[in-house]
Design a protein around this motif. Sequence first.
Motif, PDB file in Angstrom:
ATOM      1  N   TYR A   1       0.835  -1.218   0.108  1.00  0.00           N
ATOM      2  CA  TYR A   1       0.010  -0.145  -0.065  1.00  0.00           C
ATOM      3  C   TYR A   1       0.671   1.215  -0.100  1.00  0.00           C
ATOM      4  O   TYR A   1       2.021   1.157   0.572  1.00  0.00           O
ATOM      5  N   PRO A   2       0.450   2.120  -0.641  1.00  0.00           N
ATOM      6  CA  PRO A   2       1.326   3.368  -0.716  1.00  0.00           C
ATOM      7  C   PRO A   2       1.461   4.467   0.504  1.00  0.00           C
ATOM      8  O   PRO A   2       0.459   4.168   1.227  1.00  0.00           O
ATOM      9  N   SER A   3       2.713   4.702   0.663  1.00  0.00           N
ATOM     10  CA  SER A   3       2.745   5.644   1.730  1.00  0.00           C
ATOM     11  C   SER A   3       1.987   7.057   1.594  1.00  0.00           C
ATOM     12  O   SER A   3       1.982   7.552   0.536  1.00  0.00           O
ATOM     13  N   VAL A   4       1.291   7.278   2.611  1.00  0.00           N
ATOM     14  CA  VAL A   4       0.208   8.438   2.724  1.00  0.00           C
ATOM     15  C   VAL A   4       0.693   9.386   3.397  1.00  0.00           C
ATOM     16  O   VAL A   4       0.169  10.775   3.239  1.00  0.00           O
ATOM     17  N   THR A   5       1.630   9.333   4.393  1.00  0.00           N
ATOM     18  CA  THR A   5       2.309  10.301   5.298  1.00  0.00           C
ATOM     19  C   THR A   5       3.645  10.240   5.839  1.00  0.00           C
ATOM     20  O   THR A   5       3.901   8.648   5.622  1.00  0.00           O
ATOM     21  N   ASP A   6       4.393  10.764   6.112  1.00  0.00           N
ATOM     22  CA  ASP A   6       5.508  10.878   6.865  1.00  0.00           C
ATOM     23  C   ASP A   6       5.285  10.926   8.202  1.00  0.00           C
ATOM     24  O   ASP A   6       4.724  11.606   8.828  1.00  0.00           O
ATOM     25  N   PRO A   7       6.159   9.641   8.893  1.00  0.00           N
ATOM     26  CA  PRO A   7       6.145   9.834  10.301  1.00  0.00           C
ATOM     27  C   PRO A   7       6.657  10.986  10.949  1.00  0.00           C
ATOM     28  O   PRO A   7       7.506  12.026  10.606  1.00  0.00           O
ATOM     29  N   PRO A   8       6.146  11.241  12.049  1.00  0.00           N
ATOM     30  CA  PRO A   8       6.904  12.544  12.685  1.00  0.00           C
ATOM     31  C   PRO A   8       8.220  12.350  13.163  1.00  0.00           C
ATOM     32  O   PRO A   8       8.650  11.326  13.135  1.00  0.00           O
ATOM     33  N   GLU A   9       9.108  13.465  13.429  1.00  0.00           N
ATOM     34  CA  GLU A   9      10.398  13.374  13.491  1.00  0.00           C
ATOM     35  C   GLU A   9      10.815  12.509  14.724  1.00  0.00           C
ATOM     36  O   GLU A   9      11.856  11.597  14.259  1.00  0.00           O
ATOM     37  N   PRO A  10      10.416  12.343  15.705  1.00  0.00           N
ATOM     38  CA  PRO A  10      10.923  11.343  16.787  1.00  0.00           C
ATOM     39  C   PRO A  10      10.778   9.925  16.341  1.00  0.00           C
ATOM     40  O   PRO A  10      11.679   9.180  16.622  1.00  0.00           O
ATOM     41  N   ALA A  11       9.783   9.533  15.802  1.00  0.00           N
ATOM     42  CA  ALA A  11       9.266   8.020  15.285  1.00  0.00           C
ATOM     43  C   ALA A  11      10.343   7.900  14.199  1.00  0.00           C
ATOM     44  O   ALA A  11      11.097   6.864  14.009  1.00  0.00           O
ATOM     45  N   ARG A  12      10.511   9.194  13.436  1.00  0.00           N
ATOM     46  CA  ARG A  12      11.622   8.852  12.092  1.00  0.00           C
ATOM     47  C   ARG A  12      13.086   8.587  12.683  1.00  0.00           C
ATOM     48  O   ARG A  12      13.883   7.868  12.095  1.00  0.00           O
ATOM     49  N   GLU A  13      13.368   9.458  13.473  1.00  0.00           N
ATOM     50  CA  GLU A  13      14.594   9.216  14.428  1.00  0.00           C
ATOM     51  C   GLU A  13      14.763   7.777  14.762  1.00  0.00           C
ATOM     52  O   GLU A  13      15.959   7.092  14.595  1.00  0.00           O
ATOM     53  N   PHE A  14      13.953   7.238  15.445  1.00  0.00           N
ATOM     54  CA  PHE A  14      13.839   6.084  16.076  1.00  0.00           C
ATOM     55  C   PHE A  14      14.056   4.831  14.974  1.00  0.00           C
ATOM     56  O   PHE A  14      15.024   4.066  14.894  1.00  0.00           O
ATOM     57  N   VAL A  15      12.958   4.828  14.029  1.00  0.00           N
ATOM     58  CA  VAL A  15      12.990   3.873  12.984  1.00  0.00           C
ATOM     59  C   VAL A  15      14.497   3.936  12.273  1.00  0.00           C
ATOM     60  O   VAL A  15      15.075   2.954  11.643  1.00  0.00           O
ATOM     61  N   ASP A  16      14.772   5.200  11.844  1.00  0.00           N
ATOM     62  CA  ASP A  16      15.964   5.285  10.862  1.00  0.00           C
ATOM     63  C   ASP A  16      17.130   4.739  11.668  1.00  0.00           C
ATOM     64  O   ASP A  16      18.048   4.254  10.792  1.00  0.00           O
ATOM     65  N   SER A  17      17.167   4.876  12.995  1.00  0.00           N
ATOM     66  CA  SER A  17      18.482   4.326  13.738  1.00  0.00           C
ATOM     67  C   SER A  17      18.614   2.854  13.605  1.00  0.00           C
ATOM     68  O   SER A  17      19.665   2.362  13.344  1.00  0.00           O
ATOM     69  N   LEU A  18      17.366   2.171  13.343  1.00  0.00           N
ATOM     70  CA  LEU A  18      17.178   0.778  13.239  1.00  0.00           C
ATOM     71  C   LEU A  18      17.563   0.333  11.810  1.00  0.00           C
ATOM     72  O   LEU A  18      18.260  -0.633  11.443  1.00  0.00           O
ATOM     73  N   LEU A  19      17.203   1.189  10.804  1.00  0.00           N
ATOM     74  CA  LEU A  19      17.400   0.817   9.550  1.00  0.00           C
ATOM     75  C   LEU A  19      18.769   0.916   9.181  1.00  0.00           C
ATOM     76  O   LEU A  19      19.362   0.102   8.081  1.00  0.00           O
ATOM     77  N   GLU A  20      19.744   1.935   9.916  1.00  0.00           N
ATOM     78  CA  GLU A  20      21.092   1.873   9.328  1.00  0.00           C
ATOM     79  C   GLU A  20      21.884   0.586   9.699  1.00  0.00           C
ATOM     80  O   GLU A  20      23.076   0.576   9.503  1.00  0.00           O
ATOM     81  N   ARG A  21      21.269  -0.129  10.838  1.00  0.00           N
ATOM     82  CA  ARG A  21      21.924  -1.451  11.236  1.00  0.00           C
ATOM     83  C   ARG A  21      21.844  -2.501  10.275  1.00  0.00           C
ATOM     84  O   ARG A  21      21.069  -2.492   9.375  1.00  0.00           O
ATOM     85  N   PRO A  22      22.548  -3.439  10.350  1.00  0.00           N
ATOM     86  CA  PRO A  22      22.705  -4.490   9.491  1.00  0.00           C
ATOM     87  C   PRO A  22      21.156  -5.244   9.445  1.00  0.00           C
ATOM     88  O   PRO A  22      20.746  -5.829   8.279  1.00  0.00           O
ATOM     89  N   GLY A  23      20.855  -5.327  10.596  1.00  0.00           N
ATOM     90  CA  GLY A  23      19.235  -5.978  10.570  1.00  0.00           C
ATOM     91  C   GLY A  23      18.274  -5.200   9.814  1.00  0.00           C
ATOM     92  O   GLY A  23      17.507  -5.894   9.188  1.00  0.00           O
ATOM     93  N   GLY A  24      18.375  -3.852   9.971  1.00  0.00           N
ATOM     94  CA  GLY A  24      17.297  -2.972   9.015  1.00  0.00           C
ATOM     95  C   GLY A  24      17.795  -3.179   7.639  1.00  0.00           C
ATOM     96  O   GLY A  24      16.669  -3.137   6.954  1.00  0.00           O
ATOM     97  N   GLN A  25      19.017  -3.330   7.263  1.00  0.00           N
ATOM     98  CA  GLN A  25      19.224  -3.651   5.668  1.00  0.00           C
ATOM     99  C   GLN A  25      18.836  -4.976   5.443  1.00  0.00           C
ATOM    100  O   GLN A  25      18.473  -4.924   4.122  1.00  0.00           O
ATOM    101  N   TRP A  26      18.757  -6.055   6.376  1.00  0.00           N
ATOM    102  CA  TRP A  26      18.291  -7.132   5.968  1.00  0.00           C
ATOM    103  C   TRP A  26      16.986  -7.107   5.676  1.00  0.00           C
ATOM    104  O   TRP A  26      16.536  -8.066   4.994  1.00  0.00           O
ATOM    105  N   VAL A  27      16.139  -6.525   6.672  1.00  0.00           N
ATOM    106  CA  VAL A  27      14.608  -6.329   6.332  1.00  0.00           C
ATOM    107  C   VAL A  27      14.388  -5.912   4.882  1.00  0.00           C
ATOM    108  O   VAL A  27      13.421  -6.426   4.137  1.00  0.00           O
ATOM    109  N   ALA A  28      15.074  -4.882   4.495  1.00  0.00           N
ATOM    110  CA  ALA A  28      14.959  -4.237   3.351  1.00  0.00           C
ATOM    111  C   ALA A  28      15.162  -5.145   2.244  1.00  0.00           C
ATOM    112  O   ALA A  28      14.530  -5.518   1.244  1.00  0.00           O
TER     113      ALA A  28
END
Length: 275
Positions: free
Chosen positions: A220-247
């Motif tokens: 389903y298409p993204s219809v909104t961007d998460p607020p800054e605190p949420a984005r900071e949290f999830v982006d910190s996980l995306l940068e990890r090897p596990g986050g890249q594995w999910v992608a």
Amino acid sequence: MDSGETRTDERPILWQLQISHYNEKVRWALDYKRIPHLRRSLLPAWHALKAKQLTGEVETTPVLTLDGRAIGDSTHIIAALEERWPQPPLYPEDEAERRRALELEDFFDEKLGPHIRRAVYQELLPYPELTVPLFANGQKPWARLLLRATFPLLRVGMRRSMNIYEEPAERSREKTVAAMDRLEAEIGPSGYLVGDSFSVADLTAAALFYPVARPPEFPYPSVTDPPEPAREFVDSLLERPGGQWVAEMYRRHRDPGTAQPRRGGRGKKALVRAT
């Protein structure tokens, strides 16, 4: 809400919340096995009533209606799919590997799923202008208006039912990070969690972590961007090897799907999704 289509065949029907990661787990299993199915997207709060009506006991989605019965809980649904449509398999053939895959499925269901949900909603719920579009995506105009009008009550109910408050959310952020630690520790030389191929363990971990990767393969298409605190949290996980594995799991294994198109569609049955 119900799209208004009448059921004209024996395809399974998935009753879902579009943005829910547990619902994504089942959608992925259906699509991975290329099982033609219908999808009925529900509104938050009303989904509990429909789930209870269908199952008689479960008040959460996903619910799959299959062969005249309603199955709740993502683990039970995948087990039923694996029995009815064993190819391609999500359960490893080797008995020890199968046990391991099911153990990991249970771990991520219990130790990740509720916690990443609580951590993200704690940041989203103060912003109705961001949250309502996520909940109302694909709904009819009257349903969107209803959701906007009732959102203050819905927010209170969600906080109470899922314990979405500052201190529990902080503990859930810690547990989400711990689940990422476990994921990274379990990735084998093959790149998969169990054995040499994609299994229910990989599907579960990747689907429940999808808010971290926000992959383009999400159906389903993204219809909104998460607020800054949420984005900071999830982006910190995306940068990890596990986050890249999910992608990477999404890139390799997330099929476009076989949900039946809406009426008036143009025949792209593998690409158009029901509402």
